[in-house]
Scaffold this motif. Structure first.
Motif, PDB file in Angstrom:
ATOM      1  N   HIS A 129       0.853  -1.194   0.000  1.00 49.85           N
ATOM      2  CA  HIS A 129       0.000   0.000   0.000  1.00 49.85           C
ATOM      3  C   HIS A 129       0.883   1.236   0.000  1.00 49.85           C
ATOM      4  N   GLY A 130       0.261   2.365  -0.247  1.00 45.90           N
ATOM      5  CA  GLY A 130       0.981   3.634  -0.201  1.00 45.90           C
ATOM      6  C   GLY A 130       0.812   4.318   1.143  1.00 45.90           C
ATOM      7  N   TRP A 131       1.085   5.604   1.151  1.00 45.40           N
ATOM      8  CA  TRP A 131       1.108   6.361   2.405  1.00 45.40           C
ATOM      9  C   TRP A 131       0.578   7.763   2.109  1.00 45.40           C
ATOM     10  N   ALA A 132      -0.550   8.122   2.691  1.00 50.88           N
ATOM     11  CA  ALA A 132      -1.126   9.452   2.472  1.00 50.88           C
ATOM     12  C   ALA A 132      -0.358  10.457   3.317  1.00 50.88           C
ATOM     13  N   PHE A 133       0.846  10.717   2.906  1.00 54.64           N
ATOM     14  CA  PHE A 133       1.780  11.483   3.715  1.00 54.64           C
ATOM     15  C   PHE A 133       1.285  12.913   3.933  1.00 54.64           C
ATOM     16  N   CYS A 134       1.197  13.296   5.202  1.00 57.36           N
ATOM     17  CA  CYS A 134       0.807  14.645   5.637  1.00 57.36           C
ATOM     18  C   CYS A 134      -0.657  14.979   5.364  1.00 57.36           C
ATOM     19  N   LEU A 135      -1.402  14.086   4.723  1.00 61.17           N
ATOM     20  CA  LEU A 135      -2.823  14.353   4.500  1.00 61.17           C
ATOM     21  C   LEU A 135      -3.656  13.975   5.708  1.00 61.17           C
ATOM     22  N   TYR A 136      -3.171  13.007   6.480  1.00 59.98           N
ATOM     23  CA  TYR A 136      -3.871  12.522   7.665  1.00 59.98           C
ATOM     24  C   TYR A 136      -2.847  12.331   8.780  1.00 59.98           C
ATOM     25  N   PRO A 137      -3.279  12.216  10.034  1.00 61.25           N
ATOM     26  CA  PRO A 137      -2.356  11.828  11.099  1.00 61.25           C
ATOM     27  C   PRO A 137      -1.698  10.498  10.747  1.00 61.25           C
ATOM     28  N   ALA A 138      -0.485  10.270  11.222  1.00 58.44           N
ATOM     29  CA  ALA A 138       0.290   9.088  10.836  1.00 58.44           C
ATOM     30  C   ALA A 138      -0.495   7.799  11.015  1.00 58.44           C
ATOM     31  N   ARG A 139      -1.248   7.686  12.105  1.00 62.71           N
ATOM     32  CA  ARG A 139      -1.945   6.440  12.398  1.00 62.71           C
ATOM     33  C   ARG A 139      -3.151   6.227  11.486  1.00 62.71           C
ATOM     34  N   ASN A 140      -3.593   7.289  10.792  1.00 66.76           N
ATOM     35  CA  ASN A 140      -4.747   7.188   9.907  1.00 66.76           C
ATOM     36  C   ASN A 140      -4.373   7.339   8.436  1.00 66.76           C
ATOM     37  N   SER A 141      -3.111   7.170   8.113  1.00 68.79           N
ATOM     38  CA  SER A 141      -2.639   7.465   6.762  1.00 68.79           C
ATOM     39  C   SER A 141      -2.903   6.347   5.774  1.00 68.79           C
ATOM     40  N   HIS A 142      -3.268   5.167   6.259  1.00 70.29           N
ATOM     41  CA  HIS A 142      -3.568   4.051   5.350  1.00 70.29           C
ATOM     42  C   HIS A 142      -4.505   3.070   6.058  1.00 70.29           C
ATOM     43  N   LEU A 143      -5.785   3.349   5.968  1.00 68.94           N
ATOM     44  CA  LEU A 143      -6.781   2.548   6.667  1.00 68.94           C
ATOM     45  C   LEU A 143      -7.381   1.507   5.733  1.00 68.94           C
ATOM     46  N   MET A 145      -9.696   2.256   2.394  1.00 68.55           N
ATOM     47  CA  MET A 145      -9.461   3.547   1.758  1.00 68.55           C
ATOM     48  C   MET A 145      -9.249   3.361   0.257  1.00 68.55           C
ATOM     49  N   ILE A 146      -9.741   4.308  -0.535  1.00 68.43           N
ATOM     50  CA  ILE A 146      -9.536   4.251  -1.983  1.00 68.43           C
ATOM     51  C   ILE A 146      -8.746   5.457  -2.486  1.00 68.43           C
ATOM     52  N   ALA A 147      -8.191   6.241  -1.578  1.00 71.21           N
ATOM     53  CA  ALA A 147      -7.398   7.405  -1.979  1.00 71.21           C
ATOM     54  C   ALA A 147      -6.220   6.949  -2.832  1.00 71.21           C
ATOM     55  N   PRO A 148      -5.991   7.572  -3.988  1.00 70.46           N
ATOM     56  CA  PRO A 148      -4.878   7.162  -4.852  1.00 70.46           C
ATOM     57  C   PRO A 148      -3.530   7.174  -4.152  1.00 70.46           C
ATOM     58  N   ASP A 149      -3.310   8.112  -3.217  1.00 67.52           N
ATOM     59  CA  ASP A 149      -2.033   8.149  -2.505  1.00 67.52           C
ATOM     60  C   ASP A 149      -1.779   6.854  -1.747  1.00 67.52           C
ATOM     61  N   VAL A 150      -2.847   6.162  -1.384  1.00 63.49           N
ATOM     62  CA  VAL A 150      -2.734   4.931  -0.602  1.00 63.49           C
ATOM     63  C   VAL A 150      -2.799   3.690  -1.488  1.00 63.49           C
ATOM     64  N   ARG A 151      -3.708   3.698  -2.459  1.00 61.25           N
ATOM     65  CA  ARG A 151      -3.954   2.486  -3.247  1.00 61.25           C
ATOM     66  C   ARG A 151      -3.080   2.362  -4.501  1.00 61.25           C
ATOM     67  N   GLN A 152      -2.534   3.469  -4.966  1.00 61.35           N
ATOM     68  CA  GLN A 152      -1.685   3.403  -6.158  1.00 61.35           C
ATOM     69  C   GLN A 152      -0.242   3.174  -5.712  1.00 61.35           C
ATOM     70  N   VAL A 153       0.349   2.070  -6.152  1.00 57.42           N
ATOM     71  CA  VAL A 153       1.680   1.685  -5.686  1.00 57.42           C
ATOM     72  C   VAL A 153       2.645   1.570  -6.869  1.00 57.42           C
ATOM     73  N   PRO A 154       3.943   1.731  -6.617  1.00 54.25           N
ATOM     74  CA  PRO A 154       4.923   1.600  -7.702  1.00 54.25           C
ATOM     75  C   PRO A 154       5.007   0.162  -8.190  1.00 54.25           C
ATOM     76  N   TRP A 155       5.421   0.014  -9.437  1.00 55.20           N
ATOM     77  CA  TRP A 155       5.538  -1.313 -10.045  1.00 55.20           C
ATOM     78  C   TRP A 155       6.750  -1.293 -10.976  1.00 55.20           C
ATOM     79  N   VAL A 156       7.782  -2.035 -10.604  1.00 55.67           N
ATOM     80  CA  VAL A 156       9.016  -2.104 -11.400  1.00 55.67           C
ATOM     81  C   VAL A 156       9.290  -3.548 -11.749  1.00 55.67           C
ATOM     82  N   GLU A 157       9.486  -3.825 -13.027  1.00 59.93           N
ATOM     83  CA  GLU A 157       9.820  -5.169 -13.492  1.00 59.93           C
ATOM     84  C   GLU A 157      11.300  -5.231 -13.841  1.00 59.93           C
ATOM     85  N   THR A 158      11.994  -6.209 -13.285  1.00 60.59           N
ATOM     86  CA  THR A 158      13.425  -6.347 -13.528  1.00 60.59           C
ATOM     87  C   THR A 158      13.804  -7.820 -13.410  1.00 60.59           C
TER      88      THR A 158
END
Length: 248
Positions: free
Chosen positions: A184-198, A201-214
């Protein structure tokens, strides 16, 4: 090239349940899961009736964990290898979760086995708080007191700590296909730390994650430490979750 994907969870426990589902049982039987995440421990091994956050009025979302007992999550013996490093040696005591090096060591050991699993999932904790890593003159150092959880630079240093382990891993396993991503991601500074990824949640900051193929090639530049020396006693889940910012 860094792409992105939509995660199946906004919280580690939610990701674990939706990833290790009975619908994927055949693939899971060929998969090794190596994790230092205490939420994975709670999902697979814990008693949710006694979850330390159950009933906490400021964390009502954790009552959703109750439903995980009735989902179609697989059992631990459905994996090729199931290794939760909750009790592993921990050189970074302020984190109250095992050092990411423990994950690296066990994954390398599995990959170099005479009969390695078809797939290995290495679940690291950094960059999750507490932020104890600090980049100084190109080297990672560790602070005795965690840094400000609202500091983006502190977050980046924890991320660098985790990525250093990934870099070491890629030089010491043989894998044609490697995916580097996050649960998951991290809604940095948008919510208190303990509520940043519940959960939920469908917030893109939380649900959209990096994807690297190597890919990865074992150059034998590192020998994992798997002797079991320096093991510590199991920490209570409540202490671990408090250190990670879910309590207090």
């Amino acid at each position: 090239m860094v792409e992105s994907r939509w995660s199946v969870g906004a919280h580690s426990s939610e990701w674990v349940v939706n990833t290790f589902n009975q619908g994927y049982r055949d693939e899971i039987s060929k998969t090794a899961y190596v994790s230092s995440n205490p939420q994975a421990w709670l999902v697979f091994m814990g008693n949710f009736e006694e979850h330390p956050l159950k009933g906490d009025t400021s964390n009502k979302y954790h009552n959703r964990l109750q439903r995980y007992k009735t989902t179609s999550i697989v059992n631990t013996n459905d994996f090729h290898t199931f290794n939760l490093l909750y009790d592993e040696s921990n050189n970074y005591e302020p984190t109250l979760y095992p050092s990411p090096r423990s994950v690296t060591d066990h994954v390398i050991g599995l990959d170099r086995d005479d009969d390695p699993p078809q797939r290995i999932i290495a679940h690291y904790m950094p960059p999750h708080p507490p932020f104890i890593a600090r980049m100084t003159n190109g080297e990672i150092e560790f602070t005795e007191v965690p840094r400000n959880s609202r500091s983006f630079e502190a977050y980046l240093d924890n991320l660098r700590w985790g990525l250093e382990e990934v870099s070491l891993l890629l030089k010491n396993v043989d894998r044609e296909n490697v995916i580097i991503t996050a649960d998951h991601g991290w809604a940095f500074c948008l919510y208190p730390a303990r509520n940043s990824h519940l959960p939920g949640m469908i917030a893109p900051d939380v649900r959209q994650v990096p994807w690297v193929e190597t890919s990865a090639t074992d150059d034998q530049t590192y020998e994992p430490e798997l002797s079991g020396e320096g093991e510590r006693e199991s920490m209570p889940a409540e202490g671990t979750l408090e250190a990670l910012g879910y309590l207090g």
